[in-house]
Enzyme design. Structure first.
Site, PDB file in Angstrom:
ATOM      1  N   LEU A  38       0.843  -1.202   0.000  1.00 25.06           N
ATOM      2  CA  LEU A  38       0.000   0.000   0.000  1.00 25.06           C
ATOM      3  C   LEU A  38       0.881   1.256   0.000  1.00 25.06           C
ATOM      4  O   LEU A  38       2.094   1.176   0.168  1.00 25.06           O
ATOM      5  CB  LEU A  38      -0.909  -0.019   1.237  1.00 25.06           C
ATOM      6  CG  LEU A  38      -1.988  -1.102   1.229  1.00 25.06           C
ATOM      7  CD1 LEU A  38      -2.635  -1.252   2.610  1.00 25.06           C
ATOM      8  CD2 LEU A  38      -3.061  -0.810   0.172  1.00 25.06           C
ATOM      9  N   HIS A 445      13.301  32.403  20.252  1.00 21.84           N
ATOM     10  CA  HIS A 445      14.648  32.831  19.853  1.00 21.84           C
ATOM     11  C   HIS A 445      15.673  31.874  20.456  1.00 21.84           C
ATOM     12  O   HIS A 445      15.545  31.527  21.631  1.00 21.84           O
ATOM     13  CB  HIS A 445      14.912  34.249  20.365  1.00 21.84           C
ATOM     14  CG  HIS A 445      16.317  34.713  20.114  1.00 21.84           C
ATOM     15  ND1 HIS A 445      16.740  35.091  18.855  1.00 21.84           N
ATOM     16  CD2 HIS A 445      17.389  34.813  20.937  1.00 21.84           C
ATOM     17  CE1 HIS A 445      18.019  35.432  18.928  1.00 21.84           C
ATOM     18  NE2 HIS A 445      18.442  35.260  20.168  1.00 21.84           N
TER      19      HIS A 445
END
Ligand code: FAD
Ligand code: NAI
Length: 466
Positions: A38, A445
């Site tokens: 699949l 940050h």
């Protein structure tokens, strides 16, 4: 004859997601897939194996080239191509097995074999052992995907002249690989083999790479790839290819006409696009036909035949796994009587080269053609602290927003990890956010994601860090 609520033909990202969603919603569902495994093109011979090789080859080049050494890491790597291919194949096998698990979990019957429409509400399946099975369903979803577009005069043998599947399993590193088509496949797989040591020449019919990509973004990517050693022959077409033992002779001509030249190489990758796959699907049995490009057209995932639906690469739109997945969800929810919609303007595109490219929404060229007044906020990765300390400063984030309302209309990025960051702007666009919304959101940050915020600030002219 076994009766189902829904039969899905094709077990790729369109088909398997449709089948899983149908199972979740309590529909009796079968998925017909002719391959041994699949996952469709994406898991078997597309997204996943290509990303496995891109990851491994990127690390190899970082170790073999100047990158590791400049960080103070001295190593002498040796390429073990057999192992590189093995780990790729093992990952792919794990992923395809994963879909089998999800099918069991969501009560999806995998019918192994090639499916064919056999009249209204009927699908005939031919199994590998030659036996025939007939399924009945109120709704049938066609998700048969796509295949490589052939190039007349350049016959793919997957020995010397390859399609993407062949280029994912080469037994050796080419000395000289010529890639025909400077699109996504050409640049990704060209990068893989260049990083592993091949000389790579990309031949492109147009006078630019990646048609459809924002111009400035495409130019920045081309510059970066050229600097890495990838050679481009734009505005060129291939007249023919002749295999002579271990080499291939290609005839190249300017697209606009003119004198031809011979280019020699040991492998050729043909990557000039993909075309919808409907071979042997029995469309005529229900009165369906493809358009001139071989495509099945749809209106909100429905074909012109009641109870016949179509999603993924075999129908219109970008040929991308996540587009197929989105359509799968919307299509099944409609079948189940829910309201569902795909927002085609918020489907991102990514090119997994180094630097990566990630985009969503309109390009500058499209906005200009529409006469839409827009503003641009652009932030270079040279000014992003995380990119700087990691020595990954190529590229930028560009945000396009409506001049009057500030609604985000398009975002185009070239740079490090942009594939992982574009999702933020997809969410923003789904919520019709303004560039100011992003400019006012706190980003951690030091991260590359700060560039997203700075670019948004740039729309109103208050970039703070460049
Ligand atoms: P497919 O994945 O093609 O699946 C269709 C399935 O249907 C196949 O398994 C086929 O065997 C089966 N089938 C066909 N006809 C029948 C039939 N009659 N009976 C039974 N089964 C049938 N997209 C991305 O988004 N990101 C990427 O990074 C990316 N990388 C790619 C790299 C490469 C090299 C390639 C070739 C493609 C890549 N793509 C990528 C594109 C992506 O693979 C496709 O957009 C996606 O697989 C489409 O899904 P689909 O379900 O429509 O079709
Ligand atoms: P593409 O459409 O991206 O690029 C094909 C390129 O070939 C274009 O630049 C086109 O101008 C050029 N071309 C066409 N005919 C030519 C000719 N005769 N000679 C020279 N150049 C020619 O197609 P590609 O790269 O084959 O990929 C197919 C699809 O697979 C893409 O549309 C993409 O959606 C999907 N894909 C997605 C990936 C991703 O999301 N990262 C990765 C790989 C594939």
């Amino acid at each position: 004859m076994t009766a189902y609520d829904v039969v899905v033909i094709g077990g790729g990202p369109g088909g398997y997601n449709a089948a899983i969603r149908a199972g979740q919603l309590g529909l009796k569902v079968a998925c017909v897939e002719g391959r041994e495994t699949l996952g469709g093109t994406c898991l078997n011979v597309g997204c996943m194996p290509s990303k496995a090789l891109l990851h491994a080859s990127e690390l190899f080049e970082a170790a073999a080239g100047k990158e590791f050494a400049s960080l103070g890491i001295e190593v002498k790597p040796k390429l073990n191509l057999t192992q590189m291919m093995r780990q790729k194949d093992e990952s792919v096998a794990g992923l395809t097995k994963g879909i089998e698990f999800l099918f069991r979990k969501n009560k999806v019957d995998w019918i192994k074999g090639w499916g064919k429409l056999a009249g209204a509400g009927r699908v005939q399946v031919a199994a590998a052992d030659g036996s025939l099975l007939e399924l009945q369903a109120k709704d049938i979803v066609i998700a048969t995907g796509s295949e490589p577009t052939p190039l007349p005069g350049v016959d793919i043998d997957n020995q010397r002249i390859l399609d993407s599947t062949g280029a994912l399993s080469l037994p050796e590193v080419p000395k000289h690989l010529v890639v025909i088509g400077a699109g996504v496949i050409g640049l990704e797989l060209g990068s893989v083999w260049r990083r592993l040591g091949s000389e790579v020449t990309v031949v492109e019919y147009l006078d630019r790479i990646c048609p459809g990509l924002d111009d400035e973004t495409a130019k920045t990517l081309q510059r970066a790839l050229s600097k890495q050693g990838m050679r481009f022959k734009l505005g060129s077409k291939v007249g023919g290819a002749v295999v002579k033992g271990k080499s291939v002779e290609l005839t190249l001509e300017p697209s606009a006409g003119g004198e031809s030249q011979i280019v020699e190489c040991d492998y050729v990758l043909v990557a000039i696009g993909r075309r919808p796959y409907t071979q042997g699907l029995g469309l005529e049995s229900v009165g369906l036909a493809t358009d001139k490009r071989g495509m099945l057209i749809n209106e909100h995932h429905q074909t012109s035949v009641p109870g016949a639906w179509v999603i993924g690469d075999v129908t219109s739109g970008l040929m991308l796994a996540h587009k197929a997945e989105d359509e799968a969800i919307a299509c099944i929810e409609k079948i189940a009587g829910k309201a569902a919609e795909v927002n085609y303007n918020a489907i991102p595109s990514v090119i997994y080269t180094k630097p990566e490219v990630a985009c969503v929404g309109q390009t500058e060229e499209q906005l200009k053609a529409q006469g839409r007044a827009y503003r641009v906020g652009k932030f270079p990765f040279t000014a992003n602290s995380r990119a700087k300390i990691n020595h990954e400063t190529e590229g930028f984030v560009k945000v396009l927003a409506d001049e009057r309302t500030d609604e985000i209309l398009g975002v185009h990025m070239v740079g490090p990890s942009v594939s992982e960051m574009i999702g933020e702007y997809c969410v923003a666009m789904e919520f019709a956010a303004s560039s100011e919304d992003i400019a006012l959101v706190c980003h951690p940050h030091p991260t590359r994601s700060e560039a997203l915020r700075q670019a948004a600030m740039g729309v109103e002219g208050w970039i703070m860090q460049a």
